[in-house]
Design an enzyme around this catalytic site. Structure first.
Site, mmCIF file in Angstrom:
data_model
loop_
_atom_site.group_PDB
_atom_site.id
_atom_site.type_symbol
_atom_site.label_atom_id
_atom_site.label_comp_id
_atom_site.label_asym_id
_atom_site.label_seq_id
_atom_site.Cartn_x
_atom_site.Cartn_y
_atom_site.Cartn_z
ATOM 1 C CG ASP A 80 2.611 4.611 -4.229
ATOM 2 O OD1 ASP A 80 2.903 5.725 -4.703
ATOM 3 O OD2 ASP A 80 3.435 3.668 -4.150
ATOM 4 C CD GLU A 175 8.306 7.068 -5.069
ATOM 5 O OE1 GLU A 175 9.498 7.401 -5.045
ATOM 6 O OE2 GLU A 175 7.708 6.615 -4.059
#
Length: 408
Positions: A80, A175
């Site tokens: 991400d 994350e």
């Protein structure tokens, strides 16, 4: 080395911004689309034991090419990008042989990447830099890390003369919203230790991070017509403001550095009836961290002494300093330091003024220091990536694999 650049430029075309409000894993569909693309790429490279679960955790194995048993080492990066700025329609470009001057990212909007505001640019004079078009982030956090890991295992596949043990790689979602390690199956990953390729500037090597908590303080008031409010109205916003100024003024992010902790007010929402303050609390030292949380509880009680039953607080720990888990196995840091030196990179051992998946993974039983991915100015339009830094990070991975192969 053109392969790693082309790979990175392809990766940033995927919109993988995470979103903490969806309560899903992965939190956004773009992350799974990217994971499936990577799964296909890893199959084409000939890796083994490739698995992609329903939560977007992608794992694979590069088998050992030596006869003796050596530790299994893992390399991890996240799929991400930050929710702080759009990662859709990223239009990167390469600035060749950077001359030390201003870089116009977007002339129409007047967006300029300048060494006056970002003096670290001058460390990269003469290098090729990948920059944004000034309307999105770049995504080097952490697609540079993914490109480095994939390129390293590709290199090892193509160069069997470089001896290595069994290598595991993993790419995880979310994350950036603090959930990257939540559903990471450490047992299935099966590494003796790992490294997250998620640091910043070249040379960074990190094995300690903040202890972290989030605190939500709620203030309840009483709304009465302001014309008739004397001795009746209780304005929750004014009481919340009183709470804010009770905290130490200088213990905030804008006044701290290195090992100094802080209280950071990240959001305020309120009316006369109810106001909510949200803080993040950070400190490298566990005792000071606990004292900071107690101070918030103490100030809440002080408010309630003056305004009975007005305030309540909820504190939730987020992650802890991985140093306590790394110190018993410092050889994993020493190997990374030596690998950097072998790649002609000067190790810069610094504390992370933030969090990392490696911290949570370390507490789940996978010691996991953090290594530079090479990018700078993450999470915004001024993000840039020196290409030689990305190439060096790939070389560090290869050197770690080679060094671990020497550990009988």
């Amino acid at each position: 080395m053109t392969h790693i650049v082309d790979r990175f430029l392809k990766y940033v075309s995927f919109d993988t911004q995470s979103d903490e409000l969806t309560n899903l894993t992965p939190s956004t569909p773009g992350q799974m689309i990217f994971a499936r693309y990577l799964e296909k790429e890893l199959k084409e490279l000939g890796l083994e034991d490739i698995t992609l679960d329903d939560n977007g955790y992608l794992m694979a194995t590069l088998p050992s090419n030596i006869d003796c048993e050596v530790p299994t080492v893992g390399f991890i990066a996240h799929l991400d990008t930050s929710p702080d700025m759009s990662g859709r329609n990223v239009r990167p470009r390469i600035v060749r042989d950077y001359d030390g001057g201003d870089i116009v990212l977007n002339a129409d909007q007047g967006v300029i990447l300048s060494p006056e505001q970002f003096p670290e640019l001058l460390h990269y004079c003469g290098q090729n830099l990948i920059v944004t078009d000034g309307t999105t982030l770049l995504g080097a956090d952490d697609k540079a890390g993914i490109a480095e890991i994939v390129s390293a295992v590709e290199f090892l596949k193509e160069h069997p003369e470089v001896k290595h043990g069994r290598i595991r790689i993993a790419f995880n979602p979310d994350e950036e919203i603090g959930q990257g390690a939540h559903k990471f199956d450490v047992a299935r990953f099966g590494a003796d230790w790992g490294y997250t390729m998620d640091g910043g500037e070249i040379g960074e090597l990190e094995f300690e991070n903040f202890n972290a908590a989030v605190a939500r303080v709620t203030f309840r008031g009483r709304n009465v017509h302001p014309g008739y409010a004397k001795h009746k109205m209780i304005n929750s916003m004014r009481i919340a403001n009183q709470f804010v100024i009770m905290l130490p003024r200088w213990e905030t992010p804008e006044h701290t550095e290195d090992y100094e902790g802080f209280y950071h007010l990240i959001s305020v929402s309120g009316t006369v009836e109810e106001t909510v303050l949200t803080y993040i609390v950070r400190d490298h030292d566990r005792d000071r961290f606990e004292r900071r949380k107690k101070e918030l509880e103490h100030l809440t009680r002080k408010i309630n002494n003056e305004f009975p039953d007005c305030a309540s607080i909820e504190i939730k720990d987020q992650y802890y300093n991985m140093r306590e888990k790394i110190e018993p196995v410092m050889h994993v840091v020493e190997i990374a330091e030596q690998a950097m030196k072998n790649a002609d990179v000067t190790p810069v051992v610094v504390p992370i003024r933030g969090g990392t998946d490696g911290a949570q993974l370390s507490f789940k039983g996978l010691p996991c220091p953090n290594i530079f991915a090479g990018g700078l100015n993450f999470h915004g339009r001024y993000e840039f990536l020196p290409i030689p830094s990305m190439e060096k990070a790939m070389q560090v991975i290869v050197e770690i694999a080679r060094l671990v192969a020497g550990k009988k």
